[in-house]
Write a protein that holds these residues in place. Structure first.
Motif, PDB file in Angstrom:
ATOM      1  N   LEU A  80       1.081 -12.240   4.978  1.00 55.27           N
ATOM      2  CA  LEU A  80       1.698 -11.186   4.597  1.00 55.27           C
ATOM      3  C   LEU A  80       3.706 -11.271   3.978  1.00 55.27           C
ATOM      4  O   LEU A  80       4.058 -11.654   4.810  1.00 55.27           O
ATOM      5  CB  LEU A  80       1.727  -9.614   5.142  1.00 55.27           C
ATOM      6  CG  LEU A  80       0.356  -9.052   5.389  1.00 55.27           C
ATOM      7  CD1 LEU A  80      -0.096  -9.894   6.905  1.00 55.27           C
ATOM      8  CD2 LEU A  80       0.392  -8.158   5.678  1.00 55.27           C
ATOM      9  N   ILE A  81       3.696 -11.377   2.381  1.00 55.76           N
ATOM     10  CA  ILE A  81       4.552 -11.830   2.370  1.00 55.76           C
ATOM     11  C   ILE A  81       5.449 -10.606   1.587  1.00 55.76           C
ATOM     12  O   ILE A  81       4.839 -10.029   0.451  1.00 55.76           O
ATOM     13  CB  ILE A  81       4.946 -13.763   1.439  1.00 55.76           C
ATOM     14  CG1 ILE A  81       3.839 -14.274   2.125  1.00 55.76           C
ATOM     15  CG2 ILE A  81       5.750 -13.389   1.080  1.00 55.76           C
ATOM     16  CD1 ILE A  81       4.294 -15.509   1.583  1.00 55.76           C
ATOM     17  N   TYR A  82       7.214 -10.188   2.009  1.00 50.89           N
ATOM     18  CA  TYR A  82       7.645  -9.202   1.469  1.00 50.89           C
ATOM     19  C   TYR A  82       8.743  -9.529   0.655  1.00 50.89           C
ATOM     20  O   TYR A  82       9.593 -10.770   0.727  1.00 50.89           O
ATOM     21  CB  TYR A  82       8.213  -7.909   2.962  1.00 50.89           C
ATOM     22  CG  TYR A  82       6.734  -7.598   3.188  1.00 50.89           C
ATOM     23  CD1 TYR A  82       6.425  -6.492   3.189  1.00 50.89           C
ATOM     24  CD2 TYR A  82       6.525  -8.221   4.800  1.00 50.89           C
ATOM     25  CE1 TYR A  82       5.512  -5.817   4.327  1.00 50.89           C
ATOM     26  CE2 TYR A  82       5.239  -8.388   5.623  1.00 50.89           C
ATOM     27  CZ  TYR A  82       4.738  -7.242   4.896  1.00 50.89           C
ATOM     28  OH  TYR A  82       3.801  -6.403   5.673  1.00 50.89           O
ATOM     29  N   ASN A  83       8.899  -9.036  -0.283  1.00 51.28           N
ATOM     30  CA  ASN A  83      10.342  -8.909  -0.911  1.00 51.28           C
ATOM     31  C   ASN A  83      10.338  -7.214  -1.625  1.00 51.28           C
ATOM     32  O   ASN A  83       9.633  -7.400  -2.620  1.00 51.28           O
ATOM     33  CB  ASN A  83       9.610  -9.500  -2.174  1.00 51.28           C
ATOM     34  CG  ASN A  83      10.998 -10.027  -3.390  1.00 51.28           C
ATOM     35  OD1 ASN A  83      12.190  -9.135  -3.121  1.00 51.28           O
ATOM     36  ND2 ASN A  83      10.525 -10.333  -4.779  1.00 51.28           N
ATOM     37  N   LYS A 111       7.745  -5.237  -2.527  1.00 44.71           N
ATOM     38  CA  LYS A 111       6.330  -5.559  -3.188  1.00 44.71           C
ATOM     39  C   LYS A 111       5.516  -6.530  -2.089  1.00 44.71           C
ATOM     40  O   LYS A 111       6.450  -7.422  -1.306  1.00 44.71           O
ATOM     41  CB  LYS A 111       6.759  -6.090  -4.345  1.00 44.71           C
ATOM     42  CG  LYS A 111       7.576  -5.886  -4.870  1.00 44.71           C
ATOM     43  CD  LYS A 111       6.799  -5.053  -5.702  1.00 44.71           C
ATOM     44  CE  LYS A 111       7.552  -4.220  -7.062  1.00 44.71           C
ATOM     45  NZ  LYS A 111       6.882  -3.559  -7.949  1.00 44.71           N
ATOM     46  N   VAL A 112       4.559  -6.367  -1.709  1.00 41.76           N
ATOM     47  CA  VAL A 112       3.662  -7.657  -0.608  1.00 41.76           C
ATOM     48  C   VAL A 112       3.236  -8.185  -1.559  1.00 41.76           C
ATOM     49  O   VAL A 112       1.881  -7.051  -1.927  1.00 41.76           O
ATOM     50  CB  VAL A 112       3.406  -6.508   0.596  1.00 41.76           C
ATOM     51  CG1 VAL A 112       3.110  -7.111   1.786  1.00 41.76           C
ATOM     52  CG2 VAL A 112       4.296  -5.275   1.423  1.00 41.76           C
ATOM     53  N   TYR A 148      -1.398  -8.223  -4.537  1.00 42.33           N
ATOM     54  CA  TYR A 148       0.200  -7.629  -4.846  1.00 42.33           C
ATOM     55  C   TYR A 148      -0.151  -6.097  -4.731  1.00 42.33           C
ATOM     56  O   TYR A 148      -0.388  -5.078  -5.479  1.00 42.33           O
ATOM     57  CB  TYR A 148       0.760  -8.060  -6.152  1.00 42.33           C
ATOM     58  CG  TYR A 148       0.076  -9.367  -6.235  1.00 42.33           C
ATOM     59  CD1 TYR A 148       0.833 -10.341  -5.790  1.00 42.33           C
ATOM     60  CD2 TYR A 148      -0.606 -10.696  -7.260  1.00 42.33           C
ATOM     61  CE1 TYR A 148       0.474 -11.936  -5.887  1.00 42.33           C
ATOM     62  CE2 TYR A 148      -1.044 -11.173  -7.220  1.00 42.33           C
ATOM     63  CZ  TYR A 148      -0.248 -12.320  -7.099  1.00 42.33           C
ATOM     64  OH  TYR A 148      -0.513 -14.175  -7.126  1.00 42.33           O
ATOM     65  N   TYR A 149       0.460  -5.597  -3.612  1.00 39.51           N
ATOM     66  CA  TYR A 149       1.092  -4.051  -3.015  1.00 39.51           C
ATOM     67  C   TYR A 149       1.784  -3.605  -3.700  1.00 39.51           C
ATOM     68  O   TYR A 149       3.302  -4.934  -3.760  1.00 39.51           O
ATOM     69  CB  TYR A 149       0.943  -4.266  -1.998  1.00 39.51           C
ATOM     70  CG  TYR A 149      -0.504  -4.534  -0.954  1.00 39.51           C
ATOM     71  CD1 TYR A 149      -1.305  -2.949  -0.784  1.00 39.51           C
ATOM     72  CD2 TYR A 149      -1.068  -5.518  -0.952  1.00 39.51           C
ATOM     73  CE1 TYR A 149      -3.093  -3.063  -0.900  1.00 39.51           C
ATOM     74  CE2 TYR A 149      -2.424  -5.157  -0.705  1.00 39.51           C
ATOM     75  CZ  TYR A 149      -3.444  -4.385  -0.723  1.00 39.51           C
ATOM     76  OH  TYR A 149      -4.373  -4.710  -0.050  1.00 39.51           O
ATOM     77  N   THR A 150       2.401  -2.540  -4.120  1.00 38.11           N
ATOM     78  CA  THR A 150       4.035  -2.185  -4.449  1.00 38.11           C
ATOM     79  C   THR A 150       4.112  -1.094  -3.704  1.00 38.11           C
ATOM     80  O   THR A 150       2.739   0.511  -3.345  1.00 38.11           O
ATOM     81  CB  THR A 150       4.218  -1.179  -5.793  1.00 38.11           C
ATOM     82  OG1 THR A 150       3.805  -2.182  -6.229  1.00 38.11           O
ATOM     83  CG2 THR A 150       5.586  -0.798  -5.114  1.00 38.11           C
ATOM     84  N   LEU A 151       4.905  -0.742  -2.255  1.00 32.05           N
ATOM     85  CA  LEU A 151       4.893   0.829  -1.273  1.00 32.05           C
ATOM     86  C   LEU A 151       5.595   1.240  -1.374  1.00 32.05           C
ATOM     87  O   LEU A 151       7.059   0.990  -2.583  1.00 32.05           O
ATOM     88  CB  LEU A 151       5.478  -0.105  -0.128  1.00 32.05           C
ATOM     89  CG  LEU A 151       5.491  -1.209   1.293  1.00 32.05           C
ATOM     90  CD1 LEU A 151       5.146  -1.957   1.863  1.00 32.05           C
ATOM     91  CD2 LEU A 151       3.282  -1.044   0.856  1.00 32.05           C
ATOM     92  N   GLN A 155       0.954   1.188  -5.375  1.00 35.86           N
ATOM     93  CA  GLN A 155       0.138   0.880  -5.601  1.00 35.86           C
ATOM     94  C   GLN A 155      -0.453  -0.683  -5.776  1.00 35.86           C
ATOM     95  O   GLN A 155       0.311  -1.682  -4.860  1.00 35.86           O
ATOM     96  CB  GLN A 155       0.611  -0.090  -7.237  1.00 35.86           C
ATOM     97  CG  GLN A 155       1.145   1.839  -8.465  1.00 35.86           C
ATOM     98  CD  GLN A 155       1.816   1.121  -9.634  1.00 35.86           C
ATOM     99  OE1 GLN A 155       2.545   0.165  -9.334  1.00 35.86           O
ATOM    100  NE2 GLN A 155       1.492   1.477 -10.824  1.00 35.86           N
ATOM    101  N   ARG A 156      -2.004  -0.627  -6.081  1.00 35.58           N
ATOM    102  CA  ARG A 156      -2.390  -2.177  -6.003  1.00 35.58           C
ATOM    103  C   ARG A 156      -2.549  -3.289  -6.765  1.00 35.58           C
ATOM    104  O   ARG A 156      -3.026  -2.530  -7.841  1.00 35.58           O
ATOM    105  CB  ARG A 156      -3.576  -2.563  -4.568  1.00 35.58           C
ATOM    106  CG  ARG A 156      -4.320  -3.898  -4.290  1.00 35.58           C
ATOM    107  CD  ARG A 156      -5.295  -3.262  -3.476  1.00 35.58           C
ATOM    108  NE  ARG A 156      -6.192  -4.595  -2.653  1.00 35.58           N
ATOM    109  CZ  ARG A 156      -6.513  -4.690  -1.812  1.00 35.58           C
ATOM    110  NH1 ARG A 156      -7.565  -3.908  -1.098  1.00 35.58           N
ATOM    111  NH2 ARG A 156      -7.509  -5.726  -1.540  1.00 35.58           N
TER     112      ARG A 156
END
Length: 278
Positions: free
Chosen positions: A97-100, A103-104, A123-126, A134-135
């Protein structure tokens, strides 16, 4: 020297109070200020939630300095045998799991010589509450996004996931997606998930395909999977306060039963009534 009038003093105090309220709201809305007080699980010697786990050893979870899950080590791969495939546990399988910011990127990876697991990223948006907003799920054979999901909440509870698939009429246009599935979520008074209804849609109109998932026989234990909401195998479990011990899934088409499954779990608890995972 002219002193401010009583009316002017009242106005100044009101402005200062309003500014303080705005500052407080801003801090609460900042995702960096959202605190996660859920259990920080770093190791499972046996995964009690996986029906295949048996005597699986050392499922490892790693976190960053913000206590966000960044890696899960250990998992199952399918190994061919003379009459089909069997599931084999290996420590060579892991999820990254890489966070920006919010965004994950979540990817399944494998270094096993027995089997190769495709990267299969999502690709996830928190949102500001550190929940999934969103995914996006790419096509396995190219870099184009072919599936998008929107997550809808009421308070702290997820109440619906809308799934949009790329329109076959315009496969090149990245913004041309059609609402194809909707899954609605229902909870009891203890904030435990009790049912979901997954429906196929065509431009918002139900098309007869339906999956009803029910979650029953909850315990009173803390939920060790709350931080694992970005891992598919724990997603449904992560939504509840406690832990369900019975799961039923019924699939139907135009009201006619197509398939059904039922699973039950027997957990072991400590003296405080919490699930033993180590």
């Amino acid at each position: 020297m002219n002193l401010p009038s009583k009316k002017e003093i009242t106005k100044i105090i009101t402005i200062l109070l309003f500014g303080t309220i705005l500052s407080s709201c801003s801090k609460e809305d900042d995702p960096k200020n959202v605190k996660n007080e859920e259990p920080l699980i770093s190791k499972m010697t046996v995964d009690p939630f996986n029906p295949n786990s048996g005597d699986v050893k050392d499922l490892i979870f790693d976190y960053d300095s913000q206590k966000r899950l960044i890696k899960k080590t250990g998992g199952f791969i399918q190994v061919p045998v003379y009459n089909g495939f069997i599931d084999v546990f290996t420590k060579d399988v892991y999820v990254s799991l890489i966070y920006n910011d919010n965004k994950v990127t979540v990817s399944e990876l494998s270094g096993s010589s027995l089997s190769t697991i495709a990267r299969n990223p999502s690709y996830y948006t928190l949102n500001n509450s550190n929940k999934i907003a969103q995914r996006e799920i790419p096509n396995k054979f190219n870099s184009l996004i072919e599936e998008k999901q929107s997550y809808i909440y009421s308070g702290n509870n997820l109440v619906e996931i809308e799934t949009y698939l790329k329109s076959p009429r315009s496969p090149i246009e990245p913004g041309d997606f059609i609402l194809t599935y909707s899954e609605k979520f229902y909870y009891d008074s203890n904030n435990n998930l009790i049912k979901t209804e997954y429906l196929r849609k065509n431009n918002g109109i139900e098309k007869g395909e339906k999956i009803v998932r029910t979650f029953e026989d909850y315990d009173r234990s803390i939920n060790p999977t709350k931080r694992f909401f970005l891992l598919d195998e724990y997603f449904y479990r992560s939504l509840s306060k406690n832990n369900f011990r019975k799961y039923t899934e019924v699939r139907s088409v135009d009201g006619i039963l197509n398939a059904s499954i039922e699973r039950k779990w027997t957990f072991i608890y400590d003296g405080n009534g919490n699930i033993i995972i180590n």
